[in-house]
Write a protein that holds these residues in place. Structure first.
Motif, mmCIF file in Angstrom:
data_model
loop_
_atom_site.group_PDB
_atom_site.id
_atom_site.type_symbol
_atom_site.label_atom_id
_atom_site.label_comp_id
_atom_site.label_asym_id
_atom_site.label_seq_id
_atom_site.Cartn_x
_atom_site.Cartn_y
_atom_site.Cartn_z
ATOM 1 N N ARG A 279 0.853 -1.196 0.000
ATOM 2 C CA ARG A 279 0.000 0.000 0.000
ATOM 3 C C ARG A 279 0.882 1.237 0.000
ATOM 4 N NH1 ARG A 279 -5.133 -1.155 2.929
ATOM 5 N NH2 ARG A 279 -4.899 -3.224 3.810
ATOM 6 N N TRP A 315 -3.828 3.954 -0.622
ATOM 7 C CA TRP A 315 -3.869 3.003 0.496
ATOM 8 C C TRP A 315 -4.681 1.743 0.185
ATOM 9 C CZ3 TRP A 315 0.103 3.752 3.253
ATOM 10 C CH2 TRP A 315 0.260 3.083 4.456
ATOM 11 N N GLU A 317 -4.823 -2.004 -1.031
ATOM 12 C CA GLU A 317 -3.818 -3.061 -1.022
ATOM 13 C C GLU A 317 -3.674 -3.652 -2.424
ATOM 14 O OE1 GLU A 317 -3.069 -6.135 2.305
ATOM 15 O OE2 GLU A 317 -4.287 -7.149 0.791
#
Ligand code: GTQ
Length: 348
Positions: A279, A315, A317
């Motif tokens: 991330r 952010w 994943e």
């Protein structure tokens, strides 16, 4: 707001109070604090993928409906499905597919928004930046830094299609948009083609070159031929577990990003390679230049092949699995995060 028990009377009194102060353009922080100051980034943008094979035809249809001259720029904007109507692919970035048909030109203009092009189709179209033309080949990464004059043309026989990446939403957010049209549609060349690459793109600089203030890269093109050679050359070594073989494009005079607001990257993932979960706070737009695979973004799998475009919001994943030897180009707002001390990454 912490969860406390509130008596119905108290709740009613509060609602009345909120309504009353609202007339004075006041609002209670305690009702919104949790949504403002989140423990980790909570981007309203969502992951998405556009298959080139599915968007090429609508783009060609635009070519039959409107001329480049009439449109100024004949572009289909890739809008984040969760940010429709804002011409935004992430909160800060814009992306679109531009079509220039044989014989067409897109007239010279300039704006404070920084722009990049990534050529997907055609081999004869050019972008001229401040009087220097660059013929664009597939995979070439071209810059038009803030406030530089630029025009495009296609003297070839095949349609030219490229991805435009701009910081439009960021500049809009900052209320810093200026633009003007040139009095000439096509800039007269003031330097021969390739001049800036020879002066600045060969690990050398003009002897008296000075860096002043916010400097965008003095080279306007990063030819894919060179990038590809580098990616192949380093791929003998051990790949990074999270990134494979990933390089960032630099301003050769500073080592910084090609433009102050947009970073760009090229990445090779060998056949069968699977990146570990990663991330970062910058939201990125990826383009597959070669190969194929799957991008797992916040648990949802998106399969991609050549020219497909996908986004990885802040952010989210990311895990990428390369089915065949794969080359990805990407761009993001990372330089802004870094300049403001906000950039973070997380590697599992
Ligand atoms: O080619 O100059 O996709 O000014 C959006 C705005 C392309 C361009 C876009 C622009 C351009």
């Amino acid at each position: 707001m912490q969860s406390h028990t509130v008596e119905p009377e108290q709740a009613q009194a509060r609602r009345e109070y909120y309504d009353r102060i609202s007339q004075q353009n006041l609002t209670p922080l305690w009702e919104v604090l949790g949504r403002l100051v989140t423990p980790t980034p909570a981007s309203p943008a969502v992951a998405a993928l556009w298959r080139y094979a599915e968007i090429r035809e609508p783009l060609m249809e635009a070519g039959r409906l409107i001329t480049a001259a009439e449109a100024e720029r004949r572009v289909l904007v890739l809008e984040n499905p969760a940010l429709r109507g804002r011409s935004a692919i992430t909160q800060t970035l814009y992306a679109g597919l531009q079509l220039v048909l044989p014989g067409e030109v897109a007239a010279a203009h300039r704006h404070t928004q920084s722009a990049l092009r990534l050529l997907l189709e055609g081999d004869a179209a050019y972008t001229a930046v401040d009087g220097e033309r660059t013929t664009m080949r597939r995979g070439d990464f071209i810059l038009t830094p803030s406030w530089t004059w630029h025009d495009h043309g296609n003297p070839g026989t095949q349609p030219a299609i490229w991805l435009d990446g701009l910081d439009v939403p960021l500049v809009q957010f900052l209320d810093a948009s200026f633009s003007e049209r040139s009095s000439v549609a096509t800039q007269l060349p003031v330097r021969p083609e390739g001049d800036s690459l020879k002066r600045y793109g060969a690990n050398m600089l003009p002897v008296d070159h000075k860096v002043t203030g916010v400097s965008p890269s003095p080279v306007f093109v990063y030819p894919y031929e060179r990038t590809r050679e580098s990616l192949l050359g380093i791929a003998q070594g051990e790949p990074d577990k999270h990134l494979g073989f990933k390089l960032r494009y630099v301003n050769p005079a500073t080592g910084g990003s090609p433009m102050p607001t947009i970073g760009a990257y090229a990445q090779r993932l060998p056949r069968g390679f699977e990146t570990r979960a990663y991330r970062c706070t910058d939201g990125a737009v990826y383009v597959c230049l070669e190969g194929s695979g799957h991008a797992e973004i916040n648990g949802t799998t998106h399969s991609f092949g050549p020219n497909d475009i996908f986004i990885v919001p802040s952010w989210n994943e990311l895990r990428i699995h390369a089915t065949t030897d794969t080359h990805l180009f990407s761009f993001s707002d990372r330089p802004v995060h870094q300049a403001l001390g906000l950039w973070r990454e997380s590697r599992e």
